[in-house]
Enzyme design. Structure first.
Site, mmCIF file in Angstrom:
data_model
loop_
_atom_site.group_PDB
_atom_site.id
_atom_site.type_symbol
_atom_site.label_atom_id
_atom_site.label_comp_id
_atom_site.label_asym_id
_atom_site.label_seq_id
_atom_site.Cartn_x
_atom_site.Cartn_y
_atom_site.Cartn_z
ATOM 1 N N SER A 148 6.811 37.181 55.331
ATOM 2 C CA SER A 148 7.013 38.400 56.118
ATOM 3 C C SER A 148 8.305 38.278 56.907
ATOM 4 O O SER A 148 8.712 37.174 57.297
ATOM 5 C CB SER A 148 5.845 38.603 57.083
ATOM 6 N N TYR A 161 0.696 35.577 63.946
ATOM 7 C CA TYR A 161 1.093 36.047 62.612
ATOM 8 C C TYR A 161 2.520 35.611 62.298
ATOM 9 O O TYR A 161 2.797 35.045 61.237
ATOM 10 C CB TYR A 161 0.968 37.574 62.534
#
Length: 258
Positions: A148, A161
């Site tokens: 990501s 995250y």
């Protein structure tokens, strides 16, 4: 030009989180290049729906599915035992399964932030290790990790995250170097906002969508197929000299300046 450089005929790919969104698009892309596909996901109904759809669209390819939560080590081992039973080894592993719980840093319980790491990072690390013996049955094989942009810069996902994805990117580099002598290439992709079920609620807020688009030079939200295309390229023989890379699929988000 040798057309085989752009084909995956005879190759077997395992895709985690393969029942929807980016994982489903990756399966479709790899099937289109001639690979046979093994799907893994937690939701049995969604997984079977994806499998049935892909079988209908690619009747000449093998599509099998296994229900597993890759955040659970026992289920990870069961999944790889199932793959091994096919007797073909493995050519491609796509660590796509992931999840998040977005909160302010001080609001996470220990169980919550550890679970984010378990599904995003530890699952990919352990599956890569468990798959190593299967991948080395072939002279050339590859792992692609779905990271990501949050692993490279701050975005509003919550700190665990971003931390887990940054670690995944570093894991990609480490394994690429360590396993090069085994014929295993290891790469990653780093998407920005992609139009999936998981992002639909946030992107439905017009003010939030405007903020996202203002930071995205391409001026639009990405599609799952665009991430899948990058993953597929990294698996192809044409990419045989590419390893340890993390390709942003972000419409220019990470290069935005002022």
């Amino acid at each position: 030009m040798d057309p085989k450089r752009w084909r995956l005929d005879g190759q077997l790919a395992l895709i985690t989180g393969g029942s929807a969104g980016i994982g489903r698009a990756i399966a479709r892309e790899l099937l289109g290049f001639g690979a046979d596909v093994l799907l893994a996901a937690r939701d049995a109904a969604a997984l079977e729906s994806a499998r049935a759809e892909l079988v209908e669209d690619f009747p000449d390819r093998e599509v099998q599915a296994f229900v597993a939560d890759v955040a659970d080590d026992e289920q990870r081992r069961e999944l790889l035992d199932w793959v091994e039973d096919f007797g073909e080894g493995l050519h491609i592993l796509v660590n796509n399964a992931g999840g998040n719980l977005s909160k302010a840093t001080n609001d996470y319980t220990e169980d919550e932030w550890r679970q984010v790491f378990e599904i995003n990072l530890f699952s990919a690390f352990e599956l890569s290790r468990y798959a190593h013996a299967l991948l080395t049955r072939h002279a050339a094989s590859s792992i692609v990790n779905v990271g990501s942009v949050s692993g490279s810069t701050h975005v509003r996902t919550g700190s665990p995250y971003g931390m887990s994805k940054a670690a995944m990117h570093q894991m990609t580099r480490n394994l690429a170097v360590e396993w090069a002598e085994d014929g295993i290439r290891v790469n990653a992709v780093a998407p920005w906002y992609i139009r999936t079920r998981r992002t639909s609620d946030k992107l439905a807020d017009p003010d939030y969508l405007d903020e996202v688009l203002l930071r995205t030079p391409a001026g639009r939200i990405g599609e799952p197929e665009e991430v899948a295309a990058a993953v597929a390229f990294l698996c192809l023989p044409a990419a045989a000299y590419i390893t340890g890379e993390c390709i942003a699929v972000d419409g220019g988000f990470l290069r935005y300046g002022f």
